[in-house]
Write a protein that holds these residues in place. Sequence first.
Motif, PDB file in Angstrom:
ATOM      1  N   MET A  90     -24.700  11.711   7.586  1.00  0.00           N
ATOM      2  CA  MET A  90     -26.016  11.510   8.202  1.00  0.00           C
ATOM      3  C   MET A  90     -26.235  10.063   8.595  1.00  0.00           C
ATOM      4  O   MET A  90     -26.744   9.766   9.693  1.00  0.00           O
ATOM      5  CB  MET A  90     -27.124  11.972   7.250  1.00  0.00           C
ATOM      6  N   MET A  91     -25.855   9.135   7.730  1.00  0.00           N
ATOM      7  CA  MET A  91     -25.994   7.726   8.080  1.00  0.00           C
ATOM      8  C   MET A  91     -25.090   7.383   9.264  1.00  0.00           C
ATOM      9  O   MET A  91     -25.498   6.669  10.193  1.00  0.00           O
ATOM     10  CB  MET A  91     -25.657   6.834   6.884  1.00  0.00           C
ATOM     11  N   ALA A  92     -23.870   7.906   9.253  1.00  0.00           N
ATOM     12  CA  ALA A  92     -22.952   7.647  10.363  1.00  0.00           C
ATOM     13  C   ALA A  92     -23.511   8.211  11.663  1.00  0.00           C
ATOM     14  O   ALA A  92     -23.434   7.568  12.716  1.00  0.00           O
ATOM     15  CB  ALA A  92     -21.585   8.239  10.067  1.00  0.00           C
ATOM     16  N   TRP A  93     -24.082   9.418  11.603  1.00  0.00           N
ATOM     17  CA  TRP A  93     -24.699  10.015  12.785  1.00  0.00           C
ATOM     18  C   TRP A  93     -25.830   9.119  13.305  1.00  0.00           C
ATOM     19  O   TRP A  93     -25.935   8.878  14.515  1.00  0.00           O
ATOM     20  CB  TRP A  93     -25.245  11.400  12.439  1.00  0.00           C
TER      21      TRP A  93
ATOM     22  N   PHE B  77     -12.730   3.512   9.453  1.00  0.00           N
ATOM     23  CA  PHE B  77     -13.909   3.859  10.243  1.00  0.00           C
ATOM     24  C   PHE B  77     -14.216   5.349  10.120  1.00  0.00           C
ATOM     25  O   PHE B  77     -15.346   5.744   9.801  1.00  0.00           O
ATOM     26  CB  PHE B  77     -13.629   3.503  11.714  1.00  0.00           C
ATOM     27  N   ALA B  78     -13.213   6.189  10.374  1.00  0.00           N
ATOM     28  CA  ALA B  78     -13.439   7.634  10.399  1.00  0.00           C
ATOM     29  C   ALA B  78     -13.745   8.195   9.009  1.00  0.00           C
ATOM     30  O   ALA B  78     -14.654   9.016   8.847  1.00  0.00           O
ATOM     31  CB  ALA B  78     -12.211   8.329  10.985  1.00  0.00           C
ATOM     32  N   GLU B  79     -13.005   7.774   8.013  1.00  0.00           N
ATOM     33  CA  GLU B  79     -13.201   8.327   6.668  1.00  0.00           C
ATOM     34  C   GLU B  79     -14.555   7.921   6.098  1.00  0.00           C
ATOM     35  O   GLU B  79     -15.223   8.736   5.446  1.00  0.00           O
ATOM     36  CB  GLU B  79     -12.070   7.878   5.747  1.00  0.00           C
ATOM     37  N   ARG B  80     -14.973   6.691   6.336  1.00  0.00           N
ATOM     38  CA  ARG B  80     -16.282   6.264   5.835  1.00  0.00           C
ATOM     39  C   ARG B  80     -17.401   7.034   6.542  1.00  0.00           C
ATOM     40  O   ARG B  80     -18.397   7.397   5.924  1.00  0.00           O
ATOM     41  CB  ARG B  80     -16.459   4.754   6.022  1.00  0.00           C
TER      42      ARG B  80
END
Length: 209
Positions: A108-111, A99-102
């Motif tokens: 930006m997509m994760a944000w 989860f964290a590494e991806r």
Amino acid sequence: MAYRETEKMRQRKARARQNILECTQECVASGGFRSARITRIAGLAGVATGTIYRHFESREELFAEIFRSATQREVDKVAEALAEPGNAISRLEAALRQFAERALRSPMMAWALIAEPVDPRLEEERLVYRRAYAEHFEHAIRDGIAEGTLPDQDARQSSTCLVGAISESLVGPLSPTLAGQNTLSGDDKHRLVDAILIFCMQGLTGTRR
């Protein structure tokens, strides 16, 4: 004679719709939902803005589909890690690291998926997928309790806490307003992920790892 849509026309419409989705995702990945304006998406897709509304009733509907597909990919990756061989602790560590590494690889997509201020419809989607993550974690926690690698606890509540902890811990590092001030090196990212895992696993196990 009633008009009948041919298979060729259906395929053409499907390709046009998919092209709009891909261009929208490109916009979100580069600048979040706020930067994904319909005029910009239309320009990337090479269509008129009206064409977008022939495939999607509203901007919110288009964004909701992007949110669902992008988040489902991330949920699936967590589920894959939790399905790997090993005890519950090793599987939970692998899933949290995934989860964290991806997230840090596509900030930006994760944000956009985790923390960007969005309209109520996307906020509802966000809650749905937070529950999906929690359900996967809950099953693994229950496995850990059953096998004796985790102490007895409220698995549902612990899983919700896990999702909250890892999501909140990434908000600062992923934030576009802070990223320019505090760019993380590769080593910084590794240390951040390790720190998140230590905190989460200590909370689950009750011991320092």
